[in-house]
Design an enzyme around this catalytic site. Structure first.
Site, PDB file in Angstrom:
ATOM      1  N   ASP A   1       0.819  -1.215   0.000  1.00 43.07           N
ATOM      2  CA  ASP A   1       0.000   0.000   0.000  1.00 43.07           C
ATOM      3  C   ASP A   1       0.850   1.260   0.000  1.00 43.07           C
ATOM      4  O   ASP A   1       0.334   2.369  -0.150  1.00 43.07           O
ATOM      5  CB  ASP A   1      -0.991   0.000   1.166  1.00 43.07           C
ATOM      6  CG  ASP A   1      -0.327  -0.110   2.524  1.00 43.07           C
ATOM      7  OD1 ASP A   1       0.917  -0.198   2.599  1.00 43.07           O
ATOM      8  OD2 ASP A   1      -1.067  -0.121   3.535  1.00 43.07           O
ATOM      9  N   SER A   2       2.176   1.101   0.114  1.00 46.77           N
ATOM     10  CA  SER A   2       3.086   2.231  -0.058  1.00 46.77           C
ATOM     11  C   SER A   2       2.979   2.811  -1.458  1.00 46.77           C
ATOM     12  O   SER A   2       3.482   3.912  -1.714  1.00 46.77           O
ATOM     13  CB  SER A   2       4.526   1.801   0.221  1.00 46.77           C
ATOM     14  OG  SER A   2       4.842   0.603  -0.463  1.00 46.77           O
TER      15      SER A   2
ATOM     16  N   ASP B   1      -1.232  -6.123  -0.494  1.00 46.42           N
ATOM     17  CA  ASP B   1      -1.610  -5.531   0.798  1.00 46.42           C
ATOM     18  C   ASP B   1      -3.115  -5.307   0.910  1.00 46.42           C
ATOM     19  O   ASP B   1      -3.746  -4.787  -0.021  1.00 46.42           O
ATOM     20  CB  ASP B   1      -0.929  -4.167   0.970  1.00 46.42           C
ATOM     21  CG  ASP B   1       0.326  -4.251   1.813  1.00 46.42           C
ATOM     22  OD1 ASP B   1       0.560  -5.281   2.472  1.00 46.42           O
ATOM     23  OD2 ASP B   1       1.079  -3.254   1.820  1.00 46.42           O
TER      24      ASP B   1
ATOM     25  N   LYS C   1      -1.499  -9.548   2.471  1.00 46.22           N
ATOM     26  CA  LYS C   1      -0.785  -9.160   3.691  1.00 46.22           C
ATOM     27  C   LYS C   1      -1.683  -8.283   4.535  1.00 46.22           C
ATOM     28  O   LYS C   1      -2.343  -7.378   4.013  1.00 46.22           O
ATOM     29  CB  LYS C   1       0.524  -8.429   3.387  1.00 46.22           C
ATOM     30  CG  LYS C   1       1.318  -8.065   4.657  1.00 46.22           C
ATOM     31  CD  LYS C   1       2.716  -7.599   4.336  1.00 46.22           C
ATOM     32  CE  LYS C   1       2.751  -6.230   3.696  1.00 46.22           C
ATOM     33  NZ  LYS C   1       2.220  -5.166   4.608  1.00 46.22           N
TER      34      LYS C   1
ATOM     35  N   GLU D   1      -1.932  -5.904   8.067  1.00 45.39           N
ATOM     36  CA  GLU D   1      -1.208  -5.177   9.115  1.00 45.39           C
ATOM     37  C   GLU D   1      -1.883  -5.368  10.464  1.00 45.39           C
ATOM     38  O   GLU D   1      -3.097  -5.221  10.595  1.00 45.39           O
ATOM     39  CB  GLU D   1      -1.138  -3.682   8.799  1.00 45.39           C
ATOM     40  CG  GLU D   1      -0.177  -3.341   7.683  1.00 45.39           C
ATOM     41  CD  GLU D   1       0.109  -1.841   7.611  1.00 45.39           C
ATOM     42  OE1 GLU D   1      -0.255  -1.107   8.554  1.00 45.39           O
ATOM     43  OE2 GLU D   1       0.705  -1.422   6.606  1.00 45.39           O
TER      44      GLU D   1
ATOM     45  N   GLU E   1       8.630  -4.893  10.817  1.00 46.90           N
ATOM     46  CA  GLU E   1       9.108  -3.596  10.329  1.00 46.90           C
ATOM     47  C   GLU E   1       9.554  -2.711  11.476  1.00 46.90           C
ATOM     48  O   GLU E   1       8.803  -2.446  12.417  1.00 46.90           O
ATOM     49  CB  GLU E   1       8.001  -2.899   9.528  1.00 46.90           C
ATOM     50  CG  GLU E   1       8.433  -1.557   8.950  1.00 46.90           C
ATOM     51  CD  GLU E   1       7.447  -1.014   7.939  1.00 46.90           C
ATOM     52  OE1 GLU E   1       7.645   0.152   7.510  1.00 46.90           O
ATOM     53  OE2 GLU E   1       6.490  -1.723   7.568  1.00 46.90           O
TER      54      GLU E   1
END
Length: 285
Positions: free
Chosen positions: A65-66, A104, A133, A135, A202
């Site tokens: 999502d970056s 993501d 993925k 978070e 991270e």
């Protein structure tokens, strides 16, 4: 995923370059951990870079999502939407048919109820990614388990989770004190119990990353988590030096990408102005 935060034995066993025939599958992640073969992962957001990466030895690609920041110019990842993620994920799959690809789940997609979450998972998986993925763990371990039970591989993500950066008070290393470290370790155990096949760590202290890596049977993939994880991930544009002023401690620039592109474009502009381009050989009769 884009990090801003300011030992175990050797894991350098070689492996064959990747082709369609020997590309990773989900079960290979645990095998690679058991064999102490490090896992390499790079973010990828579009077709042309996916085509390049498809011909490299990198193990897997992350449509992170970056991309909201790197590709769309937003100042955080929270502007990423399911539609945005699916658009980019589909382009990456078309460019990299031989790679294992993780997509993501974007901001709040796990917090709007099971129905919305499963619709989001379906939208991402139908782009052709191999896994999603997620978070964080708090408040969503049960939903994570439901996604896994539905036949969708899930990669977890703990430590500095950028979607929660406002709650963290900025991009800061997580797990520095005993309380934080204990919560991250507990969440890692719960994500493993929920069925996650791998875990991104991270911006956490090396000692914490090592402990989690040693305790879990699933592999850990670090970014700003030290050398003792089971693998590493970097943002492609960051490792290529596209923003030379962005260099947190964990980041290594493997190229001067911005300088290379500027030099090439300046040479084209000069050749155009001087009449050196196009030459007769580059023209049609």
């Amino acid at each position: 995923m884009r990090a801003f935060c300011t030992a175990s034995g050797s894991r350098s066993r070689p492996h064959a370059p990747h082709t369609r025939e020997n590309a990773l599958n989900t079960l290979d992640f645990a095998r690679r951990k058991a064999a102490r073969e490090p896992i390499s992962m790079v973010t990828c957001y579009d077709f042309w870079s996916a085509e390049v990466l498809n011909r490299t030895d990198v193990d897997c690609l992350l449509v992170g999502d970056s991309l909201a920041m790197v590709m769309h110019g937003f100042d955080s990842t929270v502007q990423a939407t399911v539609e945005m993620m699916a658009l980019h994920a589909a382009a990456v799959r078309r460019g990299a048919p031989d790679k294992y690809i993780v997509g993501d789940m974007p901001f709040l997609s796990m917090r709007k109820g099971r129905g919305f979450a499963m619709d989001s998972v379906q939208a991402l998986m139908q782009t052709g990614v191999n896994a999603i993925k997620v978070e964080g763990e708090a408040g969503q371990a049960e939903l994570t388990a439901h996604i896994v039970e539905s036949g969708v591989p899930v990669m977890g993500h703990l430590g500095l989770t950028p979607q929660s950066v406002q709650a963290f008070g900025g991009h800061k290393v997580q797990g520095r004190n005993e309380g934080q470290a204990g919560r991250i370790l507990d969440s890692a155990r719960k994500l493993e119990a929920a069925g996650c096949f791998a875990l991104v760590l991270e911006c956490v202290p090396r000692q914490l990353a090592r402990r989690i890596t040693e305790e879990l049977s699933i592999p850990t993939i670090g970014i700003g988590a030290g050398p003792d994880t089971d693998g590493q991930v970097l943002v492609l544009q960051d490792m290529l030096g596209m923003n030379p002023d962005f260099k947190p401690r964990f980041l290594r620039h493997y190229a001067d990408g911005r300088g290379l592109i500027r030099s090439a474009v300046d040479r084209f502009a000069e050749d155009t102005r001087s009449g050196a381009f196009p030459a007769i050989a580059e023209s049609y009769g």
